[in-house]
Every structure is written in C-alpha cells, then in structure tokens.
Design a protein around this motif. Structure first.
Motif, PDB file in Angstrom:
ATOM      1  N   ARG A 294       9.139   0.550  -5.309  1.00 34.45           N
ATOM      2  CA  ARG A 294       7.623  -0.543  -4.886  1.00 34.45           C
ATOM      3  C   ARG A 294       8.503  -1.781  -5.559  1.00 34.45           C
ATOM      4  O   ARG A 294       7.701  -2.745  -5.055  1.00 34.45           O
ATOM      5  CB  ARG A 294       6.859   0.593  -5.891  1.00 34.45           C
TER       6      ARG A 294
ATOM      7  N   GLY B 194       1.260  -1.661   0.556  1.00 29.33           N
ATOM      8  CA  GLY B 194       0.044  -1.933   0.114  1.00 29.33           C
ATOM      9  C   GLY B 194       0.260   0.289  -0.345  1.00 29.33           C
ATOM     10  O   GLY B 194      -0.239   0.373  -0.560  1.00 29.33           O
TER      11      GLY B 194
ATOM     12  N   TRP C 112      -5.837   9.045  -0.075  1.00 28.63           N
ATOM     13  CA  TRP C 112      -4.363   8.825  -1.077  1.00 28.63           C
ATOM     14  C   TRP C 112      -3.730   9.622  -0.628  1.00 28.63           C
ATOM     15  O   TRP C 112      -2.040   9.517  -0.216  1.00 28.63           O
ATOM     16  CB  TRP C 112      -4.442   9.252  -1.997  1.00 28.63           C
TER      17      TRP C 112
ATOM     18  N   GLU D  68       2.561   0.896  -3.152  1.00 26.12           N
ATOM     19  CA  GLU D  68       1.625   0.456  -3.967  1.00 26.12           C
ATOM     20  C   GLU D  68       0.656   1.282  -4.529  1.00 26.12           C
ATOM     21  O   GLU D  68       0.405   2.073  -5.413  1.00 26.12           O
ATOM     22  CB  GLU D  68       0.564  -0.464  -3.989  1.00 26.12           C
ATOM     23  N   ARG D  69      -0.558   1.938  -3.552  1.00 29.95           N
ATOM     24  CA  ARG D  69      -1.860   3.027  -3.787  1.00 29.95           C
ATOM     25  C   ARG D  69      -0.286   4.173  -4.099  1.00 29.95           C
ATOM     26  O   ARG D  69      -1.415   5.257  -4.760  1.00 29.95           O
ATOM     27  CB  ARG D  69      -2.668   2.965  -2.676  1.00 29.95           C
TER      28      ARG D  69
ATOM     29  N   THR E 210      -5.285   0.100  -4.830  1.00 32.61           N
ATOM     30  CA  THR E 210      -4.987  -1.128  -4.811  1.00 32.61           C
ATOM     31  C   THR E 210      -4.662  -2.168  -3.453  1.00 32.61           C
ATOM     32  O   THR E 210      -3.597  -1.461  -2.419  1.00 32.61           O
ATOM     33  CB  THR E 210      -3.452  -0.501  -5.498  1.00 32.61           C
ATOM     34  N   GLY E 211      -4.873  -3.196  -4.260  1.00 29.86           N
ATOM     35  CA  GLY E 211      -4.722  -4.290  -3.077  1.00 29.86           C
ATOM     36  C   GLY E 211      -5.956  -4.072  -1.765  1.00 29.86           C
ATOM     37  O   GLY E 211      -6.076  -5.139  -0.815  1.00 29.86           O
TER      38      GLY E 211
ATOM     39  N   ARG F 289     -12.559  -0.030  -2.932  1.00 33.25           N
ATOM     40  CA  ARG F 289     -12.839   0.860  -3.520  1.00 33.25           C
ATOM     41  C   ARG F 289     -14.493   1.582  -3.991  1.00 33.25           C
ATOM     42  O   ARG F 289     -14.332   2.751  -4.662  1.00 33.25           O
ATOM     43  CB  ARG F 289     -12.491   0.100  -4.703  1.00 33.25           C
TER      44      ARG F 289
ATOM     45  N   ALA G  75      -9.839   3.057  -8.409  1.00 34.50           N
ATOM     46  CA  ALA G  75      -9.016   1.700  -8.942  1.00 34.50           C
ATOM     47  C   ALA G  75      -6.874   1.578  -8.635  1.00 34.50           C
ATOM     48  O   ALA G  75      -6.987   0.701  -7.891  1.00 34.50           O
ATOM     49  CB  ALA G  75      -8.464   1.289 -10.601  1.00 34.50           C
ATOM     50  N   ALA G  76      -6.438   2.988  -8.613  1.00 26.59           N
ATOM     51  CA  ALA G  76      -6.046   3.352  -8.007  1.00 26.59           C
ATOM     52  C   ALA G  76      -4.937   3.483  -6.749  1.00 26.59           C
ATOM     53  O   ALA G  76      -4.362   2.636  -6.286  1.00 26.59           O
ATOM     54  CB  ALA G  76      -4.955   4.073  -9.361  1.00 26.59           C
TER      55      ALA G  76
ATOM     56  N   ALA H 277       0.519   3.961  -7.736  1.00 27.30           N
ATOM     57  CA  ALA H 277      -0.245   3.192  -8.695  1.00 27.30           C
ATOM     58  C   ALA H 277      -1.003   5.439  -9.420  1.00 27.30           C
ATOM     59  O   ALA H 277      -0.746   5.642  -9.796  1.00 27.30           O
ATOM     60  CB  ALA H 277      -0.891   2.939  -8.309  1.00 27.30           C
TER      61      ALA H 277
END
Length: 250
Positions: free
Chosen positions: A144, A180, A33, A183-184, A236-237, A243, A232-233, A187
């Motif tokens: 985003r 992506g 992350w 988004e991550r 994302t994508g 995951r 999940a966060a 999220a």
C-alpha cells in the motif's frame, strides 16, 4: 471435535513483531470486499511478480511478461514477499472465502445458507475468524505504501502544453489505478481486535458445532458496531453513498 477458535490477539506494549506471531481477523463473506482482495492478486501482485521473476532469470525484455500498465517504474516493492504474504492470507481463509463463485454469480446472496442470525431470526452476512501471521498484513501494508508513493510521483493525469498556450489533459496508466483496490484490501485485513471482535469470535466458535448461530442482543450490538468499522474500511476511497449502501446490508 473442531478446534476452538482463539480470541483475537491484542498488541501489547511489550509485543515484538516477528515471524510466528499470529492474530485473528474477522473477515466478511462479502463479494464487495472479496473482489478487492482477489484483484490485489490478479491485477497487481501476480503479474508484477511474473515480470520480476522473468527478468531475474535473464529473460529478455522483448519476451518477458510485461509489468502491469502504470507500474513499470514502481519502486520500493518486494514482489516475491508481497505475493507470498497474499498467498498465505488466502491459504488461511475458509473455503467460503476462497471460492470465487460469489464474485461472479449476480444471483448469489451472501446471507444465503449462512449460519449467522440476528436476534429476530434475520440472516446476516457471515463473518469468519481467520488466523493470520501478523507479518502478512504488514507486508501488504508495505505494498500500500509503495502504491501510494508511486501515485504521488506518477499521476494518472498528464497536462501537455501546446505552442499556442492551451493545455491538453489526458489520462495515463499509473499506480493510482491500483490504489483503491489495495487500500481496501489492507484496510479490512488491518482492522484491529477490540471488545466487539472478542465477543463475535466467541459467538463464531459456536458455529463450528452447530449449523446455525443466533446472536444474542449483546452479540448483535457488537456485530453492528463491527459493521460500522468494516464499512469504513471496505469502502476506503469511495463515496459516502457507497459506504452507506455497503453498511445497509449488515
């Protein structure tokens, strides 16, 4: 004595978003992350702001920094506000999350020397309770939305029709190339507080006075449920396999 950590702020019906309102987010000391978080700055926000600032100060197109490839026509994005929001979140991070060594050292293990332990003594990927202004994740959420809209308007695949009726499909840089990563980043920063984050924040507060924090069974159950949401966060994508691999480390 270190100051006690605040419990995560809950958004109530009467809450009014605005400057000065803070919340606590649980953020992972995880290179997967953190890579997205830093690349949101390096690939998107910093170069976009540099190009914006140069043109605002009258620097000619021939010598001004170029906008990031694919973002030349992106609209609806306030470059200074977006970069400032990211910078404030980055400033709020503890040193362990601000350091980029974890991103580049393939031998680095997130659990190494971490204080968090499962009830059986197994080291866990550390979580950090970080106090941020509510406006900052919201501002990154607007980034985003702008990237999403740009990706719809400017697809990365272009179809060219030849005179003989055949078609040639080729890729071009577009806002979708950044989607992506953004988004991550957003999220994870937007994971809302719940009962599990309350439990974990209290456990992490103990880590300010001890070198090791052994989670109880109740706290570890909260950690595992939070890890489900986090996976999940943070993925994302990406595929279900990605995951599952991310989640397996927790």
């Amino acid at each position: 004595m270190p100051a006690a950590l605040r419990l995560p702020a809950r958004s109530g019906a009467g809450a009014v978003p605005g400057a000065g309102v803070t919340t606590v987010r649980l953020l992972p000391q995880d290179p997967e992350w953190l890579w997205d978080f830093f690349m949101t700055h390096d690939l998107l926000l910093a170069p976009l702001h540099a190009a914006w600032a140069a043109r605002r100060h009258g620097v000619g197109e021939d010598i001004a920094p170029a906008r990031p490839p694919g973002l030349e026509n992106l609209t609806g994005l306030d470059a200074p506000a977006a970069l400032d929001a990211w910078a404030r979140v980055h400033h709020a991070l503890p040193p362990a999350l601000r350091c980029r060594a974890l991103l580049h050292d393939e031998r680095a293990v997130p659990t190494r020397r971490g204080p968090l332990r499962a009830p059986d003594g197994r080291p866990l990927i550390p979580l950090h309770a970080v106090t941020v202004a509510e406006d900052d994740p919201r501002a990154l959420g607007r980034v985003r939305r702008a990237v999403r809209a740009g990706a719809r308007a400017m697809p990365s695949l272009v179809v060219t029709r030849r005179p003989d009726g055949s078609a040639d499909v080729h890729g071009v840089a577009s806002p979708g190339d950044y989607r992506g990563t953004v988004e991550r980043t957003v999220a994870v920063l937007s994971l809302a507080a719940d009962d599990d984050t309350d439990v974990l924040t209290e456990a992490l507060a103990q880590a300010t006075t001890t070198s090791r924090t052994d989670l109880s069974e109740v706290q570890y159950a909260a950690y595992r449920r939070f890890a489900d949401r986090l996976a999940a966060a943070a993925m994302t994508g990406r595929s279900g396999g990605d995951r599952a691999l991310f989640r397996s480390r927790y």
